[in-house]
Design an enzyme around this catalytic site. Structure first.
Site, PDB file in Angstrom:
ATOM      1  N   LYS B  82      -9.488   9.507 -73.493  1.00  0.00           N
ATOM      2  CA  LYS B  82      -9.512  10.244 -72.223  1.00  0.00           C
ATOM      3  C   LYS B  82      -8.381  11.264 -72.205  1.00  0.00           C
ATOM      4  O   LYS B  82      -7.281  10.985 -72.697  1.00  0.00           O
ATOM      5  CB  LYS B  82      -9.365   9.245 -71.068  1.00  0.00           C
ATOM      6  CG  LYS B  82      -9.605   9.824 -69.679  1.00  0.00           C
ATOM      7  CD  LYS B  82      -9.476   8.729 -68.603  1.00  0.00           C
ATOM      8  CE  LYS B  82      -9.719   9.246 -67.208  1.00  0.00           C
ATOM      9  NZ  LYS B  82      -9.572   8.183 -66.185  1.00  0.00           N
ATOM     10  N   SER B 157     -13.558   8.263 -63.122  1.00  0.00           N
ATOM     11  CA  SER B 157     -13.101   9.488 -63.763  1.00  0.00           C
ATOM     12  C   SER B 157     -13.198   9.456 -65.284  1.00  0.00           C
ATOM     13  O   SER B 157     -13.167  10.514 -65.916  1.00  0.00           O
ATOM     14  CB  SER B 157     -11.652   9.802 -63.360  1.00  0.00           C
ATOM     15  OG  SER B 157     -10.794   8.781 -63.809  1.00  0.00           O
ATOM     16  N   SER B 181     -12.412   3.741 -62.187  1.00  0.00           N
ATOM     17  CA  SER B 181     -12.556   4.839 -63.151  1.00  0.00           C
ATOM     18  C   SER B 181     -12.941   4.413 -64.563  1.00  0.00           C
ATOM     19  O   SER B 181     -13.356   5.243 -65.363  1.00  0.00           O
ATOM     20  CB  SER B 181     -11.281   5.680 -63.216  1.00  0.00           C
ATOM     21  OG  SER B 181     -11.276   6.593 -62.147  1.00  0.00           O
TER      22      SER B 181
END
Lengths: 431, 471
Positions: B82, B157, B181
């Site tokens: 990420k 996310s 997330s």
């Protein structure tokens, strides 16, 4: 109208720990050869960097609190204090808000006690330099100081005069230096002062206060108080209330308004989520208390008990070499401590050249040379009496200091060798 | 051994093939990079692909394997990371144009640990900008599309990491969760995502969002992979004062431990009446599998998850407003006008909540409610070992669903927020397909009870083929 001063002090001291407050960077902002060499992601406020508190700095802060007779919190935490300034890379300063490490202490001055509201731990900011670089006015930032451990000492509004302020500030400095946790160098900025000043006509706490910053000596602090007292009294006499504001001290000029109440920052304090709260064990507090050195006040008391005058003791206490000298004299021959104290202060003995042993030997030798036998003294005493009939009359009339006069005369005639005690005895006999 | 295309392998499968020499890290990495090249224009799972660096790392890994007697567990395994994990020298944007050109001077602890274990980083995955959202639609680099239906959202996310796994663009991935997330995009993309206990995995070098909540974790194709990676990245970190000095168990070695007599609680409040029809039923069907495996299901009661929305919003917005204060553009990055609407909304709300006179009413009150929630979970964990519920109230929503919905994320994560506020660990397991889209169940455990969650997840995974489950 007559007003009395109401003043509280805020004192910042940079701790001299090896590393910074929340990272492993070297803590040596004044010794650094170049700007921005003692930096890392944490003290530069880079994304993702996290603070890890310096245990030694927290211990030092608690020691300062203990030396100022504070209560030490059982639970404490760090908070974020938010404001924007280029020298504050994270946009917040890690400080302590409602649960400082130390509260409710005091310092006694000869003008009365000054309460200590709190002693808390925070981090210093980076240092701004405004310079012209390649012909362009520039603001440069040196992060060597960013994250240096900073202890803030806040006093109650108990200071009532510039003299008291000076004594209080000196005492705090001497205590912090005695603990050995800071150089307290005001010129370099490892000790910084702020004053909160207002005036009262009836002894109650006024509804306003004026904060004075940029003070870098005890004398300037006192000057600032005098200046503000005059300025605020003039306003009050006109029926005006001085504006609640922050002013800066300019030596040789006075105080200058920097920021009004309406611009006062809202720091949006919040608990620092990156550092879990602390539980401070009583064992740890007692351990730290035991590590405290004998503090200046206690040394003064013990010097006075050894026979030094209070004024001499106050001078000796701040000079390590003098203090060591007295300690040695006390060990070698305790009856000369008082004399050593007076000689140090009045005769300015060169301590680089004179060892305590040499000093005592000189005293002993001088004593050996004293004239004590009556046979040698008698002619000198008789001569003194014969040459001063008027003083003899005074003596007979009951003037005791006449005796002192004759001792002086005999002393002078003997080249300082006459023993005062033997001379006095003989004088009394012959008079 | 396996006939799967290399990019579809799990970590365990790849590890075996690397060990017996049937495949090299270079082949494995090339296969992933080729898949990215082929699929990512449509999926958009990556913000930055580090093709050259990855191939170099793969070559080094193959060299190490030739010479070393023992090799680290992840040697030569490709990862998708990420974009809020700092990677030294490799662009890290957190999907915000503020950091469009930011090349970090250091790597996050998680990245250091993955690399020390031999992991190969393929690239940086897309996310909601600053991790603000549950759609990956607020990314300044455009949305990530769900590989199951590219007209739909991947969730967020950590949407890029979940989509990269679902599209087999990588062997494994890491993400971060503040509240949902990791779990929610895993649920929408039909992958496994694990949010560890707060403080189990270091946050050092992760662009901070909600500092009292952020938890990095593994995102994988199998439970074994999750156990393996968690074992690598977990543990106390001297650079993160909130990591716990709790020993890291052998998650993988103890994975097959018996789950007989495990007590699993189904909180009735988490099977919400307004959830998408079919989701609750699908998850209850999955729960029934545990009864066949010898575990015991009991109904429990937790605080209505809807209370957590307000509480989470205040805590998280406050921390966001503080954490984003450093992005001034003075020392690095672009200036504040590059912040997107979502970040600006959060900064404003958080600044308001922390303002003098409002702090007690908002942030302080929210922290008190947080304590209540913790006690609520403590009470339930006295009765049961694990809590089981749907991960999200719906399957993947269409692109554009977030437009005009300032609270989109909070509503999508309603079932994840309470356990995030309380710092509990949880996993998302895909349990079936509803109209062709994955449905996820979550297993929530007590603090540091990661092993129990993994064992239960593994047992379920071995007993079922979720892709064949429909209503």
């Amino acid at each position: 109208m007559t007003y009395s001063l109401v003043c509280g002090a805020e004192i910042h001291v940079e701790l001299n720990t090896k590393s910074k407050m929340f990272c492993g960077c070297k803590n040596d902002p004044f010794g650094a050869a170049k700007p921005n060499i003692y930096t890392c992601p944490v003290c530069l406020g880079l994304p993702g960097a996290l603070p890890v508190p310096n245990k030694k700095a927290i211990e030092d802060c608690i020691k300062i609190g203990l030396a100022l007779h504070c209560e030490i919190a059982e639970v404490s935490k760090f908070d974020r204090k938010h404001y924007f300034y280029p020298d504050l890379p994270k946009g917040y300063q890690i400080s302590q808000y409602d649960e400082p490490f130390c509260v409710k202490g005091y310092v006694d001055t000869s003008f009365g006690r000054v309460g200590i509201t709190r002693v808390h731990m925070e981090e210093d900011t980076a240092k701004m330099h405004h310079e012209v670089v390649d012909g362009v006015k520039s603001s440069l930032i040196d992060f060597n100081r960013s994250g240096v451990p900073l202890v803030e000492i806040v006093s109650e509004p108990d200071i009532k005069s510039p003299e008291q302020a000076k004594e209080f500030l000196k005492k705090v400095r001497d205590i912090v230096r005695a603990i050995g946790v800071s150089s307290c160098d005001m010129e370099k900025g490892s000790m910084r002062l702020e004053a909160n000043v207002s005036l009262t006509s009836d002894g109650s706490l006024p509804a306003y206060k004026v904060e004075v910053k940029n003070i870098n000596s005890f004398r300037f602090f006192a000057n600032a108080l005098e200046y503000e007292t005059k300025r605020q009294a003039e306003l009050l006499d006109k029926g005006e209330t001085p504006t609640q504001e922050t002013r800066g001290w300019r030596e040789g000029y006075g105080t200058v308004s920097q920021r009004g109440k309406e611009d006062a920052a809202d720091y949006r304090y919040m608990p620092e989520p990156d550092i879990p709260p602390f539980e401070i064990s009583r064992d740890m507090v007692e351990h730290l208390r035991k590590e405290l050195p004998i503090l200046p006040e206690e040394i003064i008391t013990s010097l006075v008990a050894d026979g030094l005058s209070e004024s001499a003791a106050k001078i000796v206490v701040n000079q390590t070499d003098m203090l060591e000298f007295i300690e040695q004299v006390k060990k070698l021959n305790s009856k000369y401590v008082q004399k050593a104290g007076n000689d140090l202060v009045n005769k300015k003995i060169d301590l680089k050249k004179t060892s305590p042993e040499d000093y005592l030997k000189t005293l002993e030798n001088a004593k050996m040379d004293k004239i004590t036998d009556e046979a040698t003294l008698r002619p000198l005493v008789e001569k003194a009496i014969a040459e001063n009939p008027a003083v003899v009359a005074d003596y007979k009339a009951g003037k005791q200091n006449a005796l002192g006069f004759f001792v002086g005369v005999v002393m002078k005639a003997s080249g300082g060798k006459a023993d005062p005690r033997a001379t006095t005895d003989l004088l009394k006999k012959l008079l | 051994m396996s006939n799967k295309p290399l990019n579809e392998l799990s970590v365990k499968e790849a590890q075996t093939m690397l060990a017996d020499g049937t495949v090299s890290s270079v082949e494995l990495t090339r296969s992933c990079l080729e898949t990215i090249e082929a699929k990512d224009p449509e999926i958009h799972a990556f913000v930055t692909v580090l093709a050259d660096d990855a191939m170099d790392a793969a070559k080094r890994a193959d060299q190490v394997r030739k010479t070393a007697k023992t090799v680290p567990p992840l040697l030569g395994i490709p990862f998708a990371v990420k974009d809020n994990f700092l990677t030294k020298g490799a662009r890290t944007t957190a999907s915000s144009k503020v950091l469009d050109n930011y090349y970090p001077q250091y790597s996050a602890t998680v990245i250091e640990k993955l690399e020390a274990s031999g992991g190969v980083i393929l690239g940086k995955t897309n996310m909601d900008a600053w991790a603000h959202g549950s759609s990956t639609e607020t990314s300044d680099y455009g949305p990530t599309h769900n590989p199951w239906d590219t007209s739909r959202l991947a969730g967020g996310s950590s949407g890029g990491s979940a989509a990269a796994l679902a599209a087999a663009e990588t062997i494994a991935a890491v993400g971060t969760e503040t509240a949902g997330s990791i779990r929610q995009p895993s649920s929408w993309c039909g992958t496994i995502g694990f949010k560890p206990t707060y403080g189990r995995v270091s946050r050092y070098g992760v662009v901070a969002m909600g500092s009292s909540l952020d938890s990095p974790g593994p995102m994988t194709k199998s439970v074994e992979d999750t156990a393996l990676i968690l074992g690598v990245i977990a543990g106390h970190d001297a650079r993160d004062a909130t990591t716990a000095p709790v020993p890291v168990p052998d998650y993988l070695g103890d994975l097959q431990n018996d789950i007989h007599n495990l007590k699993i609680g189904l909180p009735k409040e988490y099977f919400m009446t307004d959830s998408q029809p079919g989701v609750n039923e699908m998850v209850k069907k999955a729960a029934a599998v545990y009864e066949n495996l010898g575990a015991q299901l009991v109904e429990v009661s937790l605080l209505d998850p809807k209370y957590s929305i307000a509480d989470y919003t205040i805590v998280q917005r406050s921390e966001v407003s503080s954490n984003l204060a450093r992005y001034t553009g003075v020392r690095y990055g672009n200036d504040r006008c590059y912040f997107g609407d979502e970040a600006k909304r959060r900064i404003m709300l958080g600044t308001y909540a922390l303002s003098s006179g409002y702090y007690d009413a908002y942030y302080k009150k929210a922290q008190a409610v947080r304590m209540l929630m913790k006690r609520d979970f403590d009470r339930v964990f006295e009765q049961v070992d694990l809590i089981l519920s749907p991960t999200t109230p719906s399957t993947a929503l269409p692109l554009g669903a977030t437009h005009g919905q300032a609270m989109f994320g909070e509503l999508a994560d309603v079932l994840a927020e309470a356990s995030s506020l309380t710092g509990h660990p949880a996993i998302n397991m895909p349990v079936g397909l509803l109209q062709g889209l994955p449905v996820g169940m979550q297993l929530i455990g007590n603090h540091f009870a990661e092993q129990k969650i993994l064992n239960a997840a593994y047992a379920y995974e071995q007993a079922t083929n979720w892709r064949e489950n429909t209503l």
